[in-house]
Design a protein around this motif. Sequence first.
Motif, PDB file in Angstrom:
ATOM      1  N   PRO A   1       0.834  -1.218   0.000  1.00 34.83           N
ATOM      2  CA  PRO A   1       0.000   0.000   0.000  1.00 34.83           C
ATOM      3  C   PRO A   1       0.863   1.260   0.000  1.00 34.83           C
ATOM      4  CG  PRO A   1      -0.677  -1.550   1.728  1.00 34.83           C
ATOM      5  CD  PRO A   1       0.632  -2.029   1.201  1.00 34.83           C
ATOM      6  N   GLU A   2       0.231   2.367  -0.319  1.00 30.75           N
ATOM      7  CA  GLU A   2       0.949   3.635  -0.317  1.00 30.75           C
ATOM      8  C   GLU A   2       1.415   3.987   1.095  1.00 30.75           C
ATOM      9  OE1 GLU A   2      -1.451   6.655  -1.970  1.00 30.75           O
ATOM     10  OE2 GLU A   2      -1.545   5.750  -3.979  1.00 30.75           O
ATOM     11  N   ASP A   3       2.502   4.753   1.147  1.00 31.51           N
ATOM     12  CA  ASP A   3       3.021   5.166   2.451  1.00 31.51           C
ATOM     13  C   ASP A   3       1.999   6.028   3.187  1.00 31.51           C
ATOM     14  OD1 ASP A   3       5.307   3.803   1.994  1.00 31.51           O
ATOM     15  OD2 ASP A   3       6.593   5.562   1.703  1.00 31.51           O
ATOM     16  N   LEU A   4       2.043   5.947   4.502  1.00 27.94           N
ATOM     17  CA  LEU A   4       1.169   6.758   5.338  1.00 27.94           C
ATOM     18  C   LEU A   4       1.761   8.150   5.523  1.00 27.94           C
ATOM     19  CD1 LEU A   4       0.323   4.138   8.117  1.00 27.94           C
ATOM     20  CD2 LEU A   4      -1.052   4.745   6.122  1.00 27.94           C
ATOM     21  N   GLU A   5       0.919   9.081   5.883  1.00 28.87           N
ATOM     22  CA  GLU A   5       1.398  10.432   6.174  1.00 28.87           C
ATOM     23  C   GLU A   5       2.140  10.438   7.504  1.00 28.87           C
ATOM     24  OE1 GLU A   5      -1.803  13.160   6.095  1.00 28.87           O
ATOM     25  OE2 GLU A   5      -2.315  12.789   3.981  1.00 28.87           O
ATOM     26  N   GLY A   6       3.109  11.328   7.605  1.00 28.09           N
ATOM     27  CA  GLY A   6       3.894  11.418   8.824  1.00 28.09           C
ATOM     28  C   GLY A   6       5.269  10.816   8.642  1.00 28.09           C
ATOM     29  N   GLU A   7       6.012  10.766   9.744  1.00 24.00           N
ATOM     30  CA  GLU A   7       7.383  10.268   9.715  1.00 24.00           C
ATOM     31  C   GLU A   7       7.489   8.931  10.417  1.00 24.00           C
ATOM     32  OE1 GLU A   7      10.050  13.118  11.296  1.00 24.00           O
ATOM     33  OE2 GLU A   7       9.817  14.537   9.637  1.00 24.00           O
ATOM     34  N   CYS A   8       8.475   8.167   9.994  1.00 22.39           N
ATOM     35  CA  CYS A   8       8.720   6.868  10.621  1.00 22.39           C
ATOM     36  C   CYS A   8       9.104   7.079  12.082  1.00 22.39           C
ATOM     37  CB  CYS A   8       9.830   6.131   9.883  1.00 22.39           C
ATOM     38  SG  CYS A   8      10.305   4.561  10.653  1.00 22.39           S
ATOM     39  N   PRO A   9       8.502   6.329  13.006  1.00 19.80           N
ATOM     40  CA  PRO A   9       8.817   6.544  14.429  1.00 19.80           C
ATOM     41  C   PRO A   9      10.204   6.078  14.829  1.00 19.80           C
ATOM     42  CG  PRO A   9       7.348   4.664  14.171  1.00 19.80           C
ATOM     43  CD  PRO A   9       7.458   5.301  12.821  1.00 19.80           C
ATOM     44  N   PHE A  10      10.926   5.405  13.921  1.00 23.07           N
ATOM     45  CA  PHE A  10      12.216   4.829  14.301  1.00 23.07           C
ATOM     46  C   PHE A  10      13.415   5.616  13.799  1.00 23.07           C
ATOM     47  CE2 PHE A  10       9.331   1.135  14.175  1.00 23.07           C
ATOM     48  CZ  PHE A  10       9.507   0.678  15.466  1.00 23.07           C
ATOM     49  N   VAL A  11      13.233   6.616  12.954  1.00 23.58           N
ATOM     50  CA  VAL A  11      14.389   7.266  12.336  1.00 23.58           C
ATOM     51  C   VAL A  11      14.585   8.695  12.793  1.00 23.58           C
ATOM     52  CG1 VAL A  11      14.234   5.845  10.270  1.00 23.58           C
ATOM     53  CG2 VAL A  11      13.029   8.027  10.348  1.00 23.58           C
ATOM     54  N   ASN A  12      13.928   9.095  13.861  1.00 20.94           N
ATOM     55  CA  ASN A  12      14.064  10.479  14.316  1.00 20.94           C
ATOM     56  C   ASN A  12      15.300  10.688  15.170  1.00 20.94           C
ATOM     57  OD1 ASN A  12      11.755  11.241  12.999  1.00 20.94           O
ATOM     58  ND2 ASN A  12      10.429  10.835  14.746  1.00 20.94           N
TER      59      ASN A  12
ATOM     60  N   PRO B   1      13.991  -0.806  11.633  1.00 20.88           N
ATOM     61  CA  PRO B   1      14.233  -2.250  11.491  1.00 20.88           C
ATOM     62  C   PRO B   1      13.354  -2.898  10.436  1.00 20.88           C
ATOM     63  CG  PRO B   1      12.895  -1.842  13.438  1.00 20.88           C
ATOM     64  CD  PRO B   1      13.255  -0.490  12.878  1.00 20.88           C
ATOM     65  N   TYR B   2      12.425  -2.135   9.833  1.00 18.89           N
ATOM     66  CA  TYR B   2      11.511  -2.726   8.869  1.00 18.89           C
ATOM     67  C   TYR B   2      11.868  -2.409   7.423  1.00 18.89           C
ATOM     68  CZ  TYR B   2       8.849  -3.607  13.039  1.00 18.89           C
ATOM     69  OH  TYR B   2       8.481  -4.043  14.288  1.00 18.89           O
ATOM     70  N   GLY B   3      12.751  -1.449   7.232  1.00 19.42           N
ATOM     71  CA  GLY B   3      13.257  -1.173   5.903  1.00 19.42           C
ATOM     72  C   GLY B   3      12.172  -0.941   4.874  1.00 19.42           C
ATOM     73  N   LEU B   4      12.213  -1.740   3.793  1.00 20.11           N
ATOM     74  CA  LEU B   4      11.254  -1.585   2.704  1.00 20.11           C
ATOM     75  C   LEU B   4       9.826  -1.857   3.146  1.00 20.11           C
ATOM     76  CD1 LEU B   4      13.292  -3.428  -0.075  1.00 20.11           C
ATOM     77  CD2 LEU B   4      12.895  -0.969   0.069  1.00 20.11           C
ATOM     78  N   ALA B   5       9.639  -2.657   4.192  1.00 19.78           N
ATOM     79  CA  ALA B   5       8.292  -3.005   4.650  1.00 19.78           C
ATOM     80  C   ALA B   5       7.643  -1.893   5.457  1.00 19.78           C
ATOM     81  CB  ALA B   5       8.346  -4.287   5.490  1.00 19.78           C
ATOM     82  N   CYS B   6       8.413  -0.879   5.841  1.00 19.47           N
ATOM     83  CA  CYS B   6       7.872   0.203   6.655  1.00 19.47           C
ATOM     84  C   CYS B   6       6.856   1.004   5.853  1.00 19.47           C
ATOM     85  CB  CYS B   6       9.005   1.102   7.143  1.00 19.47           C
ATOM     86  SG  CYS B   6       8.458   2.506   8.141  1.00 19.47           S
ATOM     87  N   ARG B   7       5.744   1.361   6.491  1.00 22.44           N
ATOM     88  CA  ARG B   7       4.701   2.146   5.832  1.00 22.44           C
ATOM     89  C   ARG B   7       5.069   3.625   5.769  1.00 22.44           C
ATOM     90  NH1 ARG B   7      -0.358   0.058   5.509  1.00 22.44           N
ATOM     91  NH2 ARG B   7      -0.699   1.914   4.234  1.00 22.44           N
ATOM     92  N   PHE B   8       6.240   3.981   6.285  1.00 21.97           N
ATOM     93  CA  PHE B   8       6.745   5.355   6.205  1.00 21.97           C
ATOM     94  C   PHE B   8       8.092   5.357   5.480  1.00 21.97           C
ATOM     95  CE2 PHE B   8       4.199   4.835  10.004  1.00 21.97           C
ATOM     96  CZ  PHE B   8       3.315   5.901   9.963  1.00 21.97           C
ATOM     97  N   TYR B   9       8.231   4.440   4.528  1.00 25.89           N
ATOM     98  CA  TYR B   9       9.534   4.228   3.889  1.00 25.89           C
ATOM     99  C   TYR B   9      10.061   5.488   3.224  1.00 25.89           C
ATOM    100  CZ  TYR B   9      13.116   2.245   0.861  1.00 25.89           C
ATOM    101  OH  TYR B   9      14.297   1.965   0.233  1.00 25.89           O
ATOM    102  N   GLY B  10       9.179   6.324   2.709  1.00 25.73           N
ATOM    103  CA  GLY B  10       9.621   7.534   2.029  1.00 25.73           C
ATOM    104  C   GLY B  10      10.305   8.537   2.927  1.00 25.73           C
TER     105      GLY B  10
ATOM    106  N   TRP C   1       4.457  -2.128  18.257  1.00 29.26           N
ATOM    107  CA  TRP C   1       4.035  -3.251  17.408  1.00 29.26           C
ATOM    108  C   TRP C   1       4.686  -3.246  16.036  1.00 29.26           C
ATOM    109  CZ3 TRP C   1      -0.520  -1.021  20.024  1.00 29.26           C
ATOM    110  CH2 TRP C   1      -0.914  -1.787  21.124  1.00 29.26           C
ATOM    111  N   GLY C   2       5.278  -2.136  15.633  1.00 29.47           N
ATOM    112  CA  GLY C   2       5.972  -2.101  14.358  1.00 29.47           C
ATOM    113  C   GLY C   2       5.352  -1.133  13.379  1.00 29.47           C
ATOM    114  N   SER C   3       6.165  -0.660  12.432  1.00 28.99           N
ATOM    115  CA  SER C   3       5.697   0.310  11.437  1.00 28.99           C
ATOM    116  C   SER C   3       5.439  -0.339  10.088  1.00 28.99           C
ATOM    117  CB  SER C   3       6.733   1.436  11.283  1.00 28.99           C
ATOM    118  OG  SER C   3       7.984   0.912  10.858  1.00 28.99           O
ATOM    119  N   ASP C   4       5.495  -1.673   9.999  1.00 28.85           N
ATOM    120  CA  ASP C   4       5.117  -2.346   8.768  1.00 28.85           C
ATOM    121  C   ASP C   4       3.602  -2.517   8.737  1.00 28.85           C
ATOM    122  OD1 ASP C   4       4.929  -4.165  10.814  1.00 28.85           O
ATOM    123  OD2 ASP C   4       5.757  -5.839   9.677  1.00 28.85           O
ATOM    124  N   THR C   5       3.093  -3.176   7.723  1.00 31.35           N
ATOM    125  CA  THR C   5       1.638  -3.312   7.577  1.00 31.35           C
ATOM    126  C   THR C   5       1.024  -4.044   8.758  1.00 31.35           C
ATOM    127  OG1 THR C   5       1.800  -3.277   5.162  1.00 31.35           O
ATOM    128  CG2 THR C   5      -0.195  -4.236   6.118  1.00 31.35           C
TER     129      THR C   5
END
Length: 704
Positions: free
Chosen positions: A135-146, A153-162, A610-614
Amino acid sequence: MAESPAGLTSQNWNPTQDQQQPTATSEQLIAKSIAPVKPQFLRPPPSRASQKDTTSSTVSDSNNDISKSINTNTTSVVAKEKKSKRQLKRERQQEKKSSVNLCPELAKTGDVNSCPYKNNCRFNHDLEAFKAQKPEDLEGECPFVNGEGSCCPYGLACRFYGTHKGRDGVRNGKKQISEINGLNKDVQKLLWKNKMKFLKADSVLKSLGLTGPGKSKVKKVDEEEVEKVVDDNDSHGTNDTNENGCGDGGNESAGKLDCAAEVLGGDDMDGVLTDEVRPQKKAKSAVEVNGCSGEEVNGLGIPEKDIENNCPLKTEPELVSDKLEVIADSVETDGSLKLHPREKKLIDFRGKLYLAPLTTVGNLPFRRVCKALGADVTCGEMAMCTNLLQGQASEWALLRRHSSEDLFGVQICGAYPDTVTRTVELIDQECTVDFIDINMGCPIDIVVNKGAGSSLLTKPMRMKSIIEATSGTVEKPITVKVRTGYFEGKSRIDSLIVDIGKWGASAVTIHGRSRQQRYSKLADWDYIYQCARKAPDSLQVLGNGDVFSFVDWNNHKSDCPELSSCMIARGALIKPWIFTEIKEQRHWDISSGERLNILKDYVRSGLEHWGSDTKGVETTRHFLLEWLSYTCRYVPVGLLDVIPQRLNWRPPSYYGRDDLETLMASDSAADWVRISEMLLGKVPDAFTFAPKHKSNAYDRAENG
């Protein structure tokens, strides 16, 4: 969400007199347990035709094709096809191989050759197929890269990959781990194989006469090792005598019986063991465990405990020798293996705001929200002892602790002294907690039918065995949570309150309802006061039930100075800012925007947990919806004719001061889903949700 007529917002719309029905006075509404909302905010009553449609209907969102069946007046359930375990296992394996489940190592690095398992990997390695269905990325920033130097830890599977900005694939990047109490893999394997040693627990159980020679199916430590520890205990005066404050002198034989001296209670017990260890049972299915655990585990989303700090046990001989050294050191330095209750490190609960352990909704992200809003003491969700001893990851997830929880305990539930005592020793060894709470008041049928929870209220001798054995095994304070009794009108905690202190408990929380009441009718605080006045000085008594404002808190503290504190449960679920209100002594007329910010904080904490992947996003959504099924019961202060709101008031249908406040007041699951989509994006196709908790069971036959 139902909109106001003529397209006006609910803030500007005021129904005319001919639209309004004759309204009852505030006193009349309160007498009927209905929240006295100001007349100008009340919705006009629906027509009879619409009532029939909404009683048993399917609510849908036309934009998202969401549907959920709502039928509160029927009990018919469509029978599902029963599948064999082999078929379920095959389906799980096929699901992992689908393009949805990309290999975690491949997701981190983007390199197909990075997976060490190659063709034997259980997950999918088709990177292009995964990208095509993602699915398309969600709005906002990844909670793990700030944070500095952190990586997702989810890399390509992260819903905030962009938003990763090239940080993925950095192997030496450190993820900031703020959660502890993960189960070490070596220990988990020992639990799976039933080879874990419990020297302290077994020695204490044997000294109390709660074990039998070689009758248990549970693999026990060698008799010589246990005998050695027991001899050490005897030589230092730690037997069941008056000297240690846990025995009752001449009635020593009563303390050595597990169940024989109790009324068997018949139907809810599979079999009662008197002098043998309760055998561990076969691992339960996810459906059985779901009744009490209430939390799923994302295998990628839960960081493991630091192995070096966890001191993994390499082999069984080393395990035994290490434990014997620890026990020998404790005996040599302290002079006794079992501490006197007054020698334990105690926790002063007086005046502290205690967030109750709440099944399903009281997860770690929710506790983080409550800590930020002023909670002092937090406790994990109730975990079943048998599941913990089997090494179930889903149950151990309930023991996880966030770094912000500075005063944290875990709650466990079991039916027999041996399982509870071994669990206590295991938690003391593997987890960092400040206290361990034993639930002896849970009213859930699946728990009571196994002889745990509220069932123990009918078995005081077993209560004694559990409290004595656990308090004698660990230095951590042991607390107990109970109800007034099993049946309404037959309260019995007042007759046991002195003994509970003598048996070794540091504190007891009394929920002012019987098991038969479940959560219906008001809590009996007069009875809680009566118990608090009878309790010995060494036993702290906390009250629980219907605390929903700082006025309730102040009244209970002033009416009974002997009460140490009040535990806050459903009041925190409906309005977690109750802790702020108590500390600031005010009624907070919180705005819908401020409430939405609290939900945003919860979602962010949920994605970290719980994770930032789907899978992590949908798990966060599920528990958010469970929470929203409680928050909709809140009525804003500015809309009430009489404040504060009481917990037993049922909110009428009303309009808020803005559209968001109206949406948050809806009791429709479709509106809860709309709120979740504001924070977590669109739901998947064919998404359904039904709240898990149903506590309206007061009049059922099995409850008397």
